[in-house]
Design a protein around this motif. Structure first.
Motif, PDB file in Angstrom:
ATOM      1  N   GLY A   1      49.677  43.327  49.141  1.00 15.11           N
ATOM      2  CA  GLY A   1      48.384  43.210  49.102  1.00 15.11           C
ATOM      3  C   GLY A   1      47.533  44.011  50.257  1.00 15.11           C
ATOM      4  O   GLY A   1      48.524  44.981  50.684  1.00 15.11           O
TER       5      GLY A   1
ATOM      6  N   ALA B   1      42.812  43.192  48.073  1.00 14.77           N
ATOM      7  CA  ALA B   1      43.173  42.724  46.849  1.00 14.77           C
ATOM      8  C   ALA B   1      44.589  41.898  47.144  1.00 14.77           C
ATOM      9  O   ALA B   1      45.156  42.402  48.358  1.00 14.77           O
TER      10      ALA B   1
ATOM     11  N   SER C   1      48.164  40.295  44.973  1.00 18.75           N
ATOM     12  CA  SER C   1      48.754  39.831  43.757  1.00 18.75           C
ATOM     13  C   SER C   1      50.269  39.367  44.039  1.00 18.75           C
ATOM     14  O   SER C   1      50.638  40.036  45.198  1.00 18.75           O
TER      15      SER C   1
ATOM     16  N   MET D   1      53.952  38.498  42.000  1.00 16.46           N
ATOM     17  CA  MET D   1      54.611  38.478  40.458  1.00 16.46           C
ATOM     18  C   MET D   1      55.906  37.891  40.642  1.00 16.46           C
ATOM     19  O   MET D   1      56.432  37.743  41.748  1.00 16.46           O
TER      20      MET D   1
ATOM     21  N   GLU E   1      52.040  33.497  38.809  1.00 16.83           N
ATOM     22  CA  GLU E   1      51.570  34.847  39.070  1.00 16.83           C
ATOM     23  C   GLU E   1      50.358  34.624  39.567  1.00 16.83           C
ATOM     24  O   GLU E   1      49.687  33.688  39.214  1.00 16.83           O
ATOM     25  N   LEU E   2      49.710  35.629  40.478  1.00 12.21           N
ATOM     26  CA  LEU E   2      48.442  35.509  41.166  1.00 12.21           C
ATOM     27  C   LEU E   2      47.941  36.960  41.349  1.00 12.21           C
ATOM     28  O   LEU E   2      48.487  37.722  41.556  1.00 12.21           O
ATOM     29  N   SER E   3      46.653  37.036  40.939  1.00 12.27           N
ATOM     30  CA  SER E   3      45.993  38.294  41.260  1.00 12.27           C
ATOM     31  C   SER E   3      44.451  38.190  41.496  1.00 12.27           C
ATOM     32  O   SER E   3      43.917  37.038  41.086  1.00 12.27           O
TER      33      SER E   3
ATOM     34  N   THR F   1      40.727  40.215  43.477  1.00 13.24           N
ATOM     35  CA  THR F   1      40.168  41.233  44.605  1.00 13.24           C
ATOM     36  C   THR F   1      39.159  40.325  45.229  1.00 13.24           C
ATOM     37  O   THR F   1      38.692  39.277  44.672  1.00 13.24           O
TER      38      THR F   1
ATOM     39  N   THR G   1      42.744  34.813  39.435  1.00 16.17           N
ATOM     40  CA  THR G   1      43.642  34.309  38.329  1.00 16.17           C
ATOM     41  C   THR G   1      44.969  33.839  38.780  1.00 16.17           C
ATOM     42  O   THR G   1      45.606  34.670  39.668  1.00 16.17           O
TER      43      THR G   1
END
Length: 285
Positions: free
Chosen positions: A150, A169, A171, A173, A204-206, A208, A222
């Motif tokens: 991040g 941002a 994420s 994984m 998983e996460l992402s 902005t 997401t």
């Protein structure tokens, strides 16, 4: 070092110092609400200025320390930072540490010339192991897994959340973020039952995001699961309030499984995916 003008002492010092991180945070970041530090920093320094006006000192120090606790909970190790202070501006141009199996980096500048200190900051997180972070959360989240990456750029006036402006941002994984049975009804389709929806694991996460008006705003959050994917946009308040729109879809794995099954199954699953409802998410975290 030396002291000039004994009637109004002016200090010029060089040496090594040990700083109490808790006292340092209290002195310069005390308006940051619940933010706190605990630990000891040490290293070489130079200092010049009037003895009774520390905010006006010209101060330089290259400090290191381990361990260091942030907000009494989060542990960072092998901590290194540069501290610079001049003309009532407190500057940390370099900060680096090991944290939960990954790396943490930051920059910070505080303008003490204003009636209320203004800050500009950057934060970078690289490959933090959520399995190590989870037990230190309040309450603990021992089931968390994954690699967290991040970044965040944030500025504003300490203690005034309405002034905060920034973007970032995030994420995760190869993880285990959340499990739920709330989607099991999605698997009951005409003539077909989709397996794997009785207990969905999000891996998983992402996202902005932007920080404005006491809110964290996103239009591309997401969450990818083993059988369901979620897409969210909206706002999360700095007070924990939620105002998001959530779209739900079968995961790629489900669609691929339907294709392998063949026959009319892919058509039914695809059509069902097109008609899955959109939901508004409210409440608080």
């Amino acid at each position: 070092g030396r002291c000039r003008r004994w009637s109004d002492p002016w200090l010029e010092l060089t040496g090594r110092a040990r700083l109490d991180a808790a006292a340092l945070a209290e002195k310069y970041v005390k308006a940051a609400g619940n933010f706190s530090l605990k630990g000891v920093l040490s290293g070489p320094f130079t200092l010049s200025g009037a003895w009774d006006r520390p905010a006006d000192w010209d101060f330089k120090m290259d400090a290191s320390g381990t361990p260091l606790y942030v907000n009494k909970i989060f542990l960072v190790e092998n901590f290194e930072m540069q501290i610079r202070m001049k003309n009532r501006r407190f500057d940390v141009p370099y900060l680096h540490a090991d944290a939960y199996g990954g790396k943490l980096g930051s920059k910070l500048r505080i303008d003490l010339t204003r009636p209320k200190p203004h800050f500009e900051s950057e934060l970078y997180l690289n490959n933090l192991d959520l399995a190590k972070v989870g037990p230190d959360l309040m309450p603990p989240k021992t089931e968390l897994k994954g690699a967290l990456i991040g970044k965040l750029s944030l500025e504003g006036t300490f203690g005034e959340q309405s002034s905060y402006r920034g973007d970032g941002a995030l994420s995760v994984m190869n993880g285990m973020l959340w499990q739920t049975a709330q989607f099991h009804e999605m698997g009951k389709l005409p003539l077909v039952r989709v397996e794997g929806l009785d207990w969905v694991t999000f891996e998983e996460l992402s996202a902005t995001f932007r920080v404005r008006d006491r809110k964290v705003l996103t239009d591309d959050l997401t969450l990818l699961g083993d059988s369901v994917d979620l897409s969210l946009d909206g706002a999360i308040g700095l007070d924990g309030s939620l105002d998001l729109v959530m779209d739900i879809q079968f995961s790629d794995e489900v669609m691929q499984g339907a294709a392998i099954t063949g026959g009319f199954v892919p058509v039914i699953v695809r059509q069902a995916g097109n008609f899955i409802s959109q939901y508004r998410v409210g409440g608080t975290l």
